[in-house]
Design a protein around this motif. Structure first.
Motif, short mmCIF file in Angstrom:
data_model
loop_
_atom_site.label_atom_id
_atom_site.label_comp_id
_atom_site.label_asym_id
_atom_site.label_seq_id
_atom_site.Cartn_x
_atom_site.Cartn_y
_atom_site.Cartn_z
N SER A 246 71.91 73.71 55.70
CA SER A 246 72.17 72.34 55.22
C SER A 246 71.51 71.29 56.12
O SER A 246 72.19 70.47 56.75
CB SER A 246 73.67 72.08 55.12
OG SER A 246 74.29 72.45 56.33
N PRO A 247 70.17 71.33 56.22
CA PRO A 247 69.46 70.30 56.99
C PRO A 247 69.60 68.94 56.30
O PRO A 247 69.91 68.87 55.10
CB PRO A 247 68.01 70.79 56.96
CG PRO A 247 67.91 71.59 55.72
CD PRO A 247 69.24 72.24 55.53
N ARG A 248 69.33 67.88 57.05
CA ARG A 248 69.49 66.53 56.50
C ARG A 248 68.65 66.28 55.23
O ARG A 248 69.07 65.60 54.31
CB ARG A 248 69.08 65.51 57.57
CG ARG A 248 69.18 64.14 56.94
CD ARG A 248 68.85 62.91 57.71
NE ARG A 248 68.83 62.93 59.13
CZ ARG A 248 68.39 61.88 59.82
NH1 ARG A 248 67.96 60.81 59.18
NH2 ARG A 248 68.37 61.91 61.12
N PHE A 249 67.44 66.86 55.19
CA PHE A 249 66.57 66.54 54.05
C PHE A 249 67.05 67.16 52.74
O PHE A 249 66.66 66.74 51.66
CB PHE A 249 65.13 67.00 54.33
CG PHE A 249 64.91 68.49 54.29
CD1 PHE A 249 64.80 69.17 53.09
CD2 PHE A 249 64.81 69.22 55.46
CE1 PHE A 249 64.59 70.55 53.05
CE2 PHE A 249 64.60 70.59 55.44
CZ PHE A 249 64.50 71.25 54.23
N LEU A 250 67.93 68.17 52.85
CA LEU A 250 68.29 68.91 51.63
C LEU A 250 69.36 68.19 50.84
O LEU A 250 70.37 67.77 51.39
CB LEU A 250 68.81 70.31 52.03
CG LEU A 250 69.32 71.17 50.88
CD1 LEU A 250 68.21 71.49 49.89
CD2 LEU A 250 69.95 72.46 51.42
N LYS A 251 69.14 68.05 49.53
CA LYS A 251 70.20 67.58 48.64
C LYS A 251 70.58 68.75 47.73
O LYS A 251 69.72 69.35 47.10
CB LYS A 251 69.69 66.39 47.79
CG LYS A 251 70.76 65.87 46.85
CD LYS A 251 70.34 64.54 46.22
CE LYS A 251 71.38 64.08 45.22
NZ LYS A 251 71.02 62.83 44.57
N ARG A 252 71.87 69.04 47.70
CA ARG A 252 72.34 70.11 46.82
C ARG A 252 72.71 69.54 45.46
O ARG A 252 73.52 68.63 45.38
CB ARG A 252 73.57 70.79 47.42
CG ARG A 252 73.23 71.74 48.52
CD ARG A 252 74.43 72.62 48.78
NE ARG A 252 74.24 73.35 50.01
CZ ARG A 252 75.23 73.89 50.70
NH1 ARG A 252 76.46 73.79 50.28
NH2 ARG A 252 74.97 74.54 51.80
N TYR A 253 72.11 70.13 44.42
CA TYR A 253 72.37 69.65 43.06
C TYR A 253 73.41 70.52 42.35
O TYR A 253 73.76 70.25 41.20
CB TYR A 253 71.06 69.61 42.26
CG TYR A 253 70.16 68.47 42.70
CD1 TYR A 253 69.35 68.58 43.82
CD2 TYR A 253 70.17 67.26 42.01
CE1 TYR A 253 68.55 67.54 44.24
CE2 TYR A 253 69.37 66.21 42.42
CZ TYR A 253 68.57 66.34 43.53
OH TYR A 253 67.77 65.29 43.95
N ALA A 254 73.86 71.58 43.00
CA ALA A 254 74.91 72.45 42.43
C ALA A 254 75.54 73.22 43.57
O ALA A 254 75.01 73.23 44.69
CB ALA A 254 74.31 73.40 41.40
N GLU A 255 76.69 73.81 43.31
CA GLU A 255 77.37 74.64 44.32
C GLU A 255 77.53 76.04 43.74
O GLU A 255 78.64 76.50 43.47
CB GLU A 255 78.72 74.02 44.70
CG GLU A 255 78.63 72.69 45.42
CD GLU A 255 77.90 72.77 46.77
OE1 GLU A 255 77.78 73.87 47.35
OE2 GLU A 255 77.43 71.71 47.25
N LEU A 256 76.38 76.70 43.49
CA LEU A 256 76.45 78.00 42.81
C LEU A 256 77.02 79.10 43.69
O LEU A 256 77.54 80.09 43.17
CB LEU A 256 75.06 78.41 42.29
CG LEU A 256 74.48 77.53 41.18
CD1 LEU A 256 73.31 78.24 40.50
CD2 LEU A 256 75.52 77.16 40.14
N GLY A 257 76.92 78.95 45.01
CA GLY A 257 77.51 79.95 45.91
C GLY A 257 79.01 80.03 45.64
O GLY A 257 79.57 81.12 45.44
#
Ligand code: KIV
Length: 293
Positions: A246-257
């Motif tokens: 979860s680096p700063r640049f990453l945006k998660r568009y779903a929580e599939l885990g």
């Protein structure tokens, strides 16, 4: 006659975005028109078909598959055979997007001749549109020769994961003027050598802007801010499947885990309690109806 049990075939919906296949010319024209290029990784036909149907312009078969799929610490373990296999199955699931396959570590650094042979074989055996390789001044001869052989090449500057040890870990690149100038010079040299685009990874926004403004081929950023000509993310990261990352640049568009854990947990509970399968999931003796799922 009793019906056979269903075979487990994969349903590949194909490119829902319609239109013809994206080309390197289209990507260049997008930069000229100021249209953002949308890129994402995929490693198999099923996910490729889904991201293609969602309308991405470029699918990267990244050597990140070594860590994302195979649990390796870095991308160094990826092989030409792996990249060729995954490239082929991604192309099979893709209708519209332009597919680029990463050249793995040591497949282009040893000699120009080997680089051309590996790049050509990857293109020939996968049906992809291009290869990507990492580096600046050090790879110019290889880039020139691969392009001369008719294989489109995407460059990759900034943090280059195959050099993770040489770079002292996952560090932001191009933080001072000297480093930014070098990035700009390397990007210009790559353009001159014939690349159709360059990935810019992990660098300050201002560095990515300077590179993007200095060259006429499109830049595609990851962790390089909003001013590149396009963006790329690792699919499994943005879907929340790779939960530890979860680096700063990453945006998660779903929580599939979380969704996978929940679904499999409920399935396990129902099997253990005898709730699944129930009568409605069984087959009648003597029936002739098929069940392809
Ligand atoms: O291997 C990969 O997925 C990549 C992206 C991070 C750009 O090179």
């Amino acid at each position: 006659m009793t019906s056979d049990p269903p075979t487990r075939t994969m349903s590949v919906p194909g490119g829902g975005s319609g239109g013809r296949k994206v080309t390197t010319f289209d990507l260049g024209a997008m930069k000229s028109r100021g249209e953002k290029i949308v890129a994402i990784t995929a490693y198999d036909a099923l996910f490729a078909s889904l991201v293609d149907a969602a309308g991405v312009d470029l699918i990267l078969v990244g050597d990140s598959l070594a860590s994302v799929l195979c649990g390796e610490e870095s991308t160094l373990a990826a092989t030409v055979e792996q990249m060729t296999y995954h490239g082929r199955i991604v192309v099979r699931g893709t209708s519209r997007a332009f597919v680029v396959v990463d050249m793995p570590f040591l497949s282009y650094q040893v000699s120009v001749e080997e680089a051309v042979r590996n790049a050509g074989n990857i293109l020939k055996q996968t049906g992809a549109g291009a290869v990507k390789l990492e580096g600046g001044f050090d790879v110019l001869d290889a880039v020139r020769a691969i392009v001369r052989a008719g294989v489109p090449v995407m460059g990759h500057l900034g943090f280059t994961p195959q050099s993770v040890h040489a770079l002292g870990g996952h560090r932001i690149q191009g933080r001072d003027e000297e480093a930014v100038s070098r990035l700009v010079e390397e990007a210009a040299a790559l353009e001159e050598a014939g690349v159709f685009s360059i990935v810019l990874e992990l660098m300050p926004t201002v560095a990515a802007r300077r590179v993007t403004e200095a060259i006429s081929v499109p830049t595609v950023g990851i962790g390089a801010g909003p001013e590149c000509d396009g963006q790329v993310l690792v699919l499994h990261d943005m879907l929340g499947l790779n939960e530890g990352f979860s680096p700063r640049f990453l945006k998660r568009y779903a929580e599939l885990g979380a969704a996978v854990r929940d679904a499999v947990g409920r399935y396990a509970g129902e099997v253990r309690e005898g709730l699944y399968p129930d009568a409605s999931h069984g087959y009648e003796a003597g029936g002739s109806d098929g069940d392809g799922g």
